[in-house]
Motif scaffolding. Structure first.
Motif, PDB file in Angstrom:
ATOM      1  N   ASP A 151      -2.831 -24.743 -19.234  1.00  4.78           N
ATOM      2  CA  ASP A 151      -3.713 -25.791 -19.164  1.00  4.78           C
ATOM      3  C   ASP A 151      -3.360 -27.262 -19.933  1.00  4.78           C
ATOM      4  OD1 ASP A 151      -4.280 -25.113 -21.656  1.00  4.78           O
ATOM      5  OD2 ASP A 151      -6.734 -25.371 -21.477  1.00  4.78           O
ATOM      6  N   ALA A 171      -4.987 -19.000 -15.891  1.00  4.99           N
ATOM      7  CA  ALA A 171      -6.012 -19.963 -15.732  1.00  4.99           C
ATOM      8  C   ALA A 171      -5.325 -21.572 -15.969  1.00  4.99           C
ATOM      9  CB  ALA A 171      -7.129 -20.017 -16.830  1.00  4.99           C
ATOM     10  N   TYR A 211     -17.463 -23.880  -8.217  1.00  4.50           N
ATOM     11  CA  TYR A 211     -16.185 -23.688  -8.721  1.00  4.50           C
ATOM     12  C   TYR A 211     -16.375 -23.032 -10.057  1.00  4.50           C
ATOM     13  CZ  TYR A 211     -11.097 -23.608  -8.995  1.00  4.50           C
ATOM     14  OH  TYR A 211      -9.795 -23.309  -9.043  1.00  4.50           O
ATOM     15  N   THR A 221      -4.787 -25.503 -15.247  1.00  2.56           N
ATOM     16  CA  THR A 221      -5.295 -26.865 -15.143  1.00  2.56           C
ATOM     17  C   THR A 221      -5.120 -27.406 -13.910  1.00  2.56           C
ATOM     18  OG1 THR A 221      -5.703 -29.051 -16.314  1.00  2.56           O
ATOM     19  CG2 THR A 221      -3.182 -28.155 -16.201  1.00  2.56           C
ATOM     20  N   SER A 235      -8.710 -20.358 -13.605  1.00  3.40           N
ATOM     21  CA  SER A 235      -8.787 -21.814 -13.719  1.00  3.40           C
ATOM     22  C   SER A 235      -9.288 -22.233 -15.091  1.00  3.40           C
ATOM     23  CB  SER A 235      -9.716 -22.433 -12.649  1.00  3.40           C
ATOM     24  OG  SER A 235      -9.780 -23.905 -12.943  1.00  3.40           O
ATOM     25  N   GLN A 236      -8.837 -23.365 -15.494  1.00  2.00           N
ATOM     26  CA  GLN A 236      -9.442 -23.699 -17.104  1.00  2.00           C
ATOM     27  C   GLN A 236     -11.002 -23.782 -16.754  1.00  2.00           C
ATOM     28  OE1 GLN A 236      -7.614 -27.785 -17.339  1.00  2.00           O
ATOM     29  NE2 GLN A 236      -8.807 -28.492 -16.079  1.00  2.00           N
ATOM     30  N   LYS A 253     -15.253 -19.238 -10.984  1.00  2.00           N
ATOM     31  CA  LYS A 253     -14.291 -18.829 -11.822  1.00  2.00           C
ATOM     32  C   LYS A 253     -14.658 -18.038 -13.329  1.00  2.00           C
ATOM     33  CE  LYS A 253     -11.121 -19.907  -9.034  1.00  2.00           C
ATOM     34  NZ  LYS A 253     -10.058 -18.752  -8.538  1.00  2.00           N
ATOM     35  N   ASN A 281     -11.847 -24.889  -3.632  1.00  2.00           N
ATOM     36  CA  ASN A 281     -12.969 -25.869  -4.050  1.00  2.00           C
ATOM     37  C   ASN A 281     -13.528 -26.639  -2.919  1.00  2.00           C
ATOM     38  OD1 ASN A 281     -14.705 -26.732  -6.130  1.00  2.00           O
ATOM     39  ND2 ASN A 281     -13.158 -28.008  -7.294  1.00  2.00           N
TER      40      ASN A 281
END
Length: 252
Positions: free
Chosen positions: A246, A186, A157, A188, A144-145, A161, A94
């Motif tokens: 998350d 996914a 990002y 956090t 990812s969240q 995602k 990222n």
């Protein structure tokens, strides 16, 4: 007996971005579960360190020194591997920037690594899985969240995602008939070296932790354990979906 155990003996697991952070953690956890690890990283020294760690737990590892963004090299290296049962499609990064200040070079780099390279790895692995049709397979795309909710300063990002989540659903639906399951994990913010760098900004740290109802970062083990679950037959009816690690962030 109702409880299925996570047992990956006689399975071959390819992990991209295996040298550091979540990739390293997933590699070690999968080895602990019995899998032979095909560790792919562009940094040879990281692969050598990982090999020592996996050998300490009497695990098996095959090192592949390769940049996932170099398609020809990637294809050549993966062509030499006969069997892949599990893919942890983890390589990614990222570069946080305000939307109006996003540099074209950074946007292109993130799309090329987080999305295009992930697609290329998945496609090459699926072709191999289809050849070994009796074995089936499990693909875990690292999301990812922020593949589920937006966040300021992380627009590209977010874009990559959300793209990974869409790719996962499409692949999961199409490949189910071939006994190939495709899911995402996914997380956090996880206590990795990359996140620790971001958390040097006290305002950002306060914002991030304030958005996690559980009030803490995820650990590498939290994520790696979820990956092992999805890699195993314990999750045999789970495909085309996402496990959110998350702490409740996306529930609000």
């Amino acid at each position: 007996m109702y409880l299925q155990k996570i047992n990956l003996k006689n399975k071959y697991a390819l992990v991209t971005g295996a040298g550091k952070g979540l990739g390293r953690a997933c590699s070690i956890a999968l080895a602990e579960a019995g899998a032979t690890i095909i560790a792919l990283s562009r940094t040879q020294s990281d692969l050598d360190k990982l090999e020592k760690e996996i050998k300490k737990i009497k695990g098996k590892v095959i090192k592949v020194n390769c940049d996932v963004m170099n398609y020809e090299d990637l294809k050549e290296k993966l062509d030499k591997i006969k069997i892949i049962d599990i893919l942890v499609n983890n390589a990614g990064t990222n570069i946080p920037e305000p939307f109006e200040k996003i540099k074209q070079e950074n946007m292109n780099y993130l799309v090329d690594l987080n999305l295009k390279a992930a697609f290329n790895v998945a496609q090459l692995v699926v072709k191999k899985m289809l050849k070994n049709k009796k074995r089936g397979g499990s693909i875990i795309n690292m999301s990812s969240q922020l593949g589920h909710v937006g966040m300021s300063g992380r627009n590209v990002y977010n874009m990559t995602k959300f793209g990974i989540e869409g790719l996962t659903k499409g692949m999961g639906v199409e490949l189910a008939k071939n006994n190939i399951r495709v899911n995402t994990v996914a997380p956090t913010f996880v206590a990795t070296p990359m996140v620790k760098r971001f958390f040097k900004n006290k305002e950002f740290k306060k914002l991030a932790l304030g958005n996690i109802p559980m009030g803490k970062l995820a650990t590498e083990s939290d994520v790696a354990t979820s990956v092992c679950f999805l890699a195993s037959s314990a999750s045999s009816m789970i495909t085309a979906t996402s496990i959110l690690v998350d702490g409740g962030w996306t529930a609000k």
